[in-house]
Design a protein around this motif. Structure first.
Motif, PDB file in Angstrom:
ATOM      1  N   ALA A  57       0.817  -1.214   0.000  1.00  0.00           N
ATOM      2  CA  ALA A  57       0.000   0.000   0.000  1.00  0.00           C
ATOM      3  C   ALA A  57       0.848   1.261   0.000  1.00  0.00           C
ATOM      4  CB  ALA A  57      -0.920  -0.005   1.218  1.00  0.00           C
ATOM      5  N   TRP A  58       0.558   2.134  -0.949  1.00  0.00           N
ATOM      6  CA  TRP A  58       1.113   3.488  -1.057  1.00  0.00           C
ATOM      7  C   TRP A  58       2.603   3.538  -1.340  1.00  0.00           C
ATOM      8  CZ3 TRP A  58      -3.394   4.728  -1.796  1.00  0.00           C
ATOM      9  CH2 TRP A  58      -4.431   4.513  -0.899  1.00  0.00           C
ATOM     10  N   THR A  59       3.214   2.427  -1.714  1.00  0.00           N
ATOM     11  CA  THR A  59       4.638   2.492  -2.005  1.00  0.00           C
ATOM     12  C   THR A  59       4.904   3.172  -3.341  1.00  0.00           C
ATOM     13  OG1 THR A  59       4.537   0.268  -2.953  1.00  0.00           O
ATOM     14  CG2 THR A  59       5.258   0.472  -0.668  1.00  0.00           C
ATOM     15  N   GLY A  60       3.859   3.312  -4.151  1.00  0.00           N
ATOM     16  CA  GLY A  60       4.000   4.035  -5.402  1.00  0.00           C
ATOM     17  C   GLY A  60       4.525   3.181  -6.530  1.00  0.00           C
ATOM     18  N   SER A  61       4.608   3.826  -7.686  1.00  0.00           N
ATOM     19  CA  SER A  61       5.132   3.207  -8.893  1.00  0.00           C
ATOM     20  C   SER A  61       5.998   4.258  -9.570  1.00  0.00           C
ATOM     21  CB  SER A  61       3.980   2.798  -9.820  1.00  0.00           C
ATOM     22  OG  SER A  61       4.438   2.509 -11.117  1.00  0.00           O
ATOM     23  N   PRO A  62       7.141   3.874 -10.121  1.00  0.00           N
ATOM     24  CA  PRO A  62       8.026   4.872 -10.734  1.00  0.00           C
ATOM     25  C   PRO A  62       7.349   5.723 -11.797  1.00  0.00           C
ATOM     26  CG  PRO A  62       9.136   2.751 -10.552  1.00  0.00           C
ATOM     27  CD  PRO A  62       7.705   2.514 -10.188  1.00  0.00           C
ATOM     28  N   ASP A  63       6.330   5.168 -12.469  1.00  0.00           N
ATOM     29  CA  ASP A  63       5.668   5.929 -13.527  1.00  0.00           C
ATOM     30  C   ASP A  63       4.194   6.186 -13.217  1.00  0.00           C
ATOM     31  OD1 ASP A  63       4.943   3.297 -13.770  1.00  0.00           O
ATOM     32  OD2 ASP A  63       5.200   3.192 -15.944  1.00  0.00           O
ATOM     33  N   ALA A  64       3.807   6.122 -11.933  1.00  0.00           N
ATOM     34  CA  ALA A  64       2.420   6.425 -11.566  1.00  0.00           C
ATOM     35  C   ALA A  64       2.146   7.901 -11.826  1.00  0.00           C
ATOM     36  CB  ALA A  64       2.170   6.087 -10.105  1.00  0.00           C
ATOM     37  N   PRO A  65       1.007   8.221 -12.450  1.00  0.00           N
ATOM     38  CA  PRO A  65       0.715   9.613 -12.789  1.00  0.00           C
ATOM     39  C   PRO A  65       0.595  10.512 -11.568  1.00  0.00           C
ATOM     40  CG  PRO A  65      -0.688   8.130 -14.051  1.00  0.00           C
ATOM     41  CD  PRO A  65       0.006   7.301 -13.003  1.00  0.00           C
ATOM     42  N   GLY A  66       1.309  11.642 -11.605  1.00  0.00           N
ATOM     43  CA  GLY A  66       1.174  12.662 -10.581  1.00  0.00           C
ATOM     44  C   GLY A  66       2.041  12.500  -9.364  1.00  0.00           C
ATOM     45  N   GLY A  67       2.917  11.524  -9.348  1.00  0.00           N
ATOM     46  CA  GLY A  67       3.706  11.256  -8.156  1.00  0.00           C
ATOM     47  C   GLY A  67       4.833  12.257  -7.934  1.00  0.00           C
ATOM     48  N   CYS A  71       8.406  10.166  -2.576  1.00  0.00           N
ATOM     49  CA  CYS A  71       7.314  10.168  -1.605  1.00  0.00           C
ATOM     50  C   CYS A  71       6.391   8.989  -1.856  1.00  0.00           C
ATOM     51  CB  CYS A  71       6.488  11.454  -1.711  1.00  0.00           C
ATOM     52  SG  CYS A  71       7.322  12.920  -1.110  1.00  0.00           S
ATOM     53  N   ASP A  72       5.766   8.512  -0.783  1.00  0.00           N
ATOM     54  CA  ASP A  72       4.755   7.476  -0.970  1.00  0.00           C
ATOM     55  C   ASP A  72       3.462   8.116  -1.466  1.00  0.00           C
ATOM     56  OD1 ASP A  72       2.732   7.756   1.522  1.00  0.00           O
ATOM     57  OD2 ASP A  72       4.772   8.248   2.154  1.00  0.00           O
ATOM     58  N   SER A  73       2.584   7.301  -2.029  1.00  0.00           N
ATOM     59  CA  SER A  73       1.380   7.826  -2.676  1.00  0.00           C
ATOM     60  C   SER A  73       0.442   8.527  -1.699  1.00  0.00           C
ATOM     61  CB  SER A  73       0.627   6.703  -3.393  1.00  0.00           C
ATOM     62  OG  SER A  73       1.416   6.161  -4.420  1.00  0.00           O
ATOM     63  N   ARG A  74       0.331   8.019  -0.480  1.00  0.00           N
ATOM     64  CA  ARG A  74      -0.556   8.667   0.489  1.00  0.00           C
ATOM     65  C   ARG A  74      -0.121  10.108   0.746  1.00  0.00           C
ATOM     66  NH1 ARG A  74      -4.167   8.294   4.674  1.00  0.00           N
ATOM     67  NH2 ARG A  74      -3.658   9.510   6.528  1.00  0.00           N
ATOM     68  N   GLN A 143       1.299  -2.459 -14.401  1.00  0.00           N
ATOM     69  CA  GLN A 143       0.074  -1.731 -14.706  1.00  0.00           C
ATOM     70  C   GLN A 143      -0.823  -1.647 -13.471  1.00  0.00           C
ATOM     71  OE1 GLN A 143      -2.070  -3.089 -18.141  1.00  0.00           O
ATOM     72  NE2 GLN A 143      -3.674  -1.544 -17.934  1.00  0.00           N
ATOM     73  N   ARG A 144      -0.885  -2.708 -12.689  1.00  0.00           N
ATOM     74  CA  ARG A 144      -1.679  -2.671 -11.460  1.00  0.00           C
ATOM     75  C   ARG A 144      -1.096  -1.659 -10.479  1.00  0.00           C
ATOM     76  NH1 ARG A 144      -1.620  -8.464 -12.048  1.00  0.00           N
ATOM     77  NH2 ARG A 144      -0.397  -8.735 -10.145  1.00  0.00           N
ATOM     78  N   LEU A 145       0.222  -1.557 -10.413  1.00  0.00           N
ATOM     79  CA  LEU A 145       0.858  -0.567  -9.539  1.00  0.00           C
ATOM     80  C   LEU A 145       0.523   0.855  -9.994  1.00  0.00           C
ATOM     81  CD1 LEU A 145       4.404  -2.141  -8.999  1.00  0.00           C
ATOM     82  CD2 LEU A 145       2.578  -1.911  -7.307  1.00  0.00           C
ATOM     83  N   ARG A 146       0.549   1.100 -11.312  1.00  0.00           N
ATOM     84  CA  ARG A 146       0.196   2.437 -11.812  1.00  0.00           C
ATOM     85  C   ARG A 146      -1.232   2.784 -11.440  1.00  0.00           C
ATOM     86  NH1 ARG A 146       3.297   0.731 -16.229  1.00  0.00           N
ATOM     87  NH2 ARG A 146       1.455   0.040 -17.405  1.00  0.00           N
ATOM     88  N   PHE A 147      -2.136   1.834 -11.621  1.00  0.00           N
ATOM     89  CA  PHE A 147      -3.537   2.065 -11.313  1.00  0.00           C
ATOM     90  C   PHE A 147      -3.742   2.353  -9.823  1.00  0.00           C
ATOM     91  CE2 PHE A 147      -7.559   0.250  -9.800  1.00  0.00           C
ATOM     92  CZ  PHE A 147      -8.465   0.992 -10.536  1.00  0.00           C
ATOM     93  N   ALA A 148      -3.123   1.542  -8.976  1.00  0.00           N
ATOM     94  CA  ALA A 148      -3.315   1.677  -7.532  1.00  0.00           C
ATOM     95  C   ALA A 148      -2.716   2.952  -6.972  1.00  0.00           C
ATOM     96  CB  ALA A 148      -2.719   0.470  -6.812  1.00  0.00           C
ATOM     97  N   ASN A 149      -1.810   3.583  -7.713  1.00  0.00           N
ATOM     98  CA  ASN A 149      -1.118   4.785  -7.233  1.00  0.00           C
ATOM     99  C   ASN A 149      -1.319   5.993  -8.139  1.00  0.00           C
ATOM    100  OD1 ASN A 149       0.680   3.727  -4.836  1.00  0.00           O
ATOM    101  ND2 ASN A 149       0.839   2.189  -6.438  1.00  0.00           N
ATOM    102  N   ASP A 150      -2.378   5.976  -8.948  1.00  0.00           N
ATOM    103  CA  ASP A 150      -2.651   7.059  -9.893  1.00  0.00           C
ATOM    104  C   ASP A 150      -3.287   8.238  -9.161  1.00  0.00           C
ATOM    105  OD1 ASP A 150      -3.554   8.776 -11.895  1.00  0.00           O
ATOM    106  OD2 ASP A 150      -4.050   7.148 -13.272  1.00  0.00           O
ATOM    107  N   ILE A 151      -2.459   9.203  -8.807  1.00  0.00           N
ATOM    108  CA  ILE A 151      -2.903  10.350  -8.020  1.00  0.00           C
ATOM    109  C   ILE A 151      -3.812  11.269  -8.833  1.00  0.00           C
ATOM    110  CG2 ILE A 151      -2.057  12.446  -6.859  1.00  0.00           C
ATOM    111  CD1 ILE A 151       0.487  10.738  -6.253  1.00  0.00           C
TER     112      ILE A 151
END
Length: 216
Positions: A57-67, A71-74, A143-151
């Motif tokens: 949870a919230w560890t992020g993804s290197p290419d998650a949008p808006g990160g 920092c963690d996603s939360r 792809q699941r990591l990007r989705f779960a961390n898409d800010i």
């Protein structure tokens, strides 16, 4: 001149809400299926011998949008969405210690303090369990990591109690308690669904169509 919403007996939508035309475009683009498939093989936990299907949870993804790199996603969501943010010293404006949330589900003003983190929680607008059942089970892990961390599309800081009430329900079964935020929520839900090619059920589509009819 009265707005379309007030003419229909609805209060005006919250700032940042899409128009009826924008929602209708999304409704026409999203895939529709009859019903939500059974939830099989979904294991969110990341302890030993757990599948950790969307990553920790919230560890992020290197290419998650808006990160915010590092920092963690939360904390990324809190830093972007809260007002009067105070960051913990020495964290390079990463760890949020305090701020004020204008809750996008209830309309309440909530004071966030890191010592009471459950008051403000991070919601996946399109729930992870629903996404898994609707097709994410077939995605590769990145792809699941990007989705779960898409800010930008799928994560919102919201009232904690409301988030717990929502759970993994989708629009046919849950809409924000405050009606002025229905258009905003519908836009976020449909934008996420279309971007990731996730479907909505017939019942969800009907519920979101009814929401669109209240938008100006």
């Amino acid at each position: 001149m009265a707005t379309a919403c007030s003419v229909l007996g609805h209060p005006p939508p919250a700032p940042g809400s899409p128009t009826r035309a924008e929602l209708e475009t999304l409704l026409a683009a999203v895939r529709i299926i009859d019903a939500r498939p059974p939830l099989r093989g979904y294991e969110r936990g990341c302890q030993a011998n757990q599948a950790c299907v969307f990553g920790p949870a919230w560890t992020g993804s290197p290419d998650a949008p808006g990160g915010h790199i590092g920092c963690d996603s939360r904390n990324n969501v809190l830093g972007k969405q809260l007002r009067e943010v105070r960051f913990r010293p020495g964290t390079r404006d990463c760890v949020v210690d305090a701020g004020i949330l204008d809750d996008p589900y209830t309309g309440k003003r909530i004071t966030f303090d890191r010592s009471h983190p459950r008051a403000v929680q991070i919601d996946h607008v399109y729930p992870l369990a629903a996404a898994w059942a609707m097709g994410a089970a077939e995605w590769p892990l990145p792809q699941r990591l990007r989705f779960a961390n898409d800010i930008i599309r799928n994560l919102l800081a919201v009232d904690g109690e409301t988030n717990e009430t929502k759970g993994d329900r989708t629009p046919a079964d849950w809409l924000p308690p405050a009606q002025p935020y229905h258009c905003f929520y519908a836009g976020k839900y449909l934008t996420t669904a279309t971007h990731y090619d996730l479907p909505v059920t017939i019942a969800d589509h009907k519920a979101l169509t009814r929401v669109a009819e209240t938008c100006p």
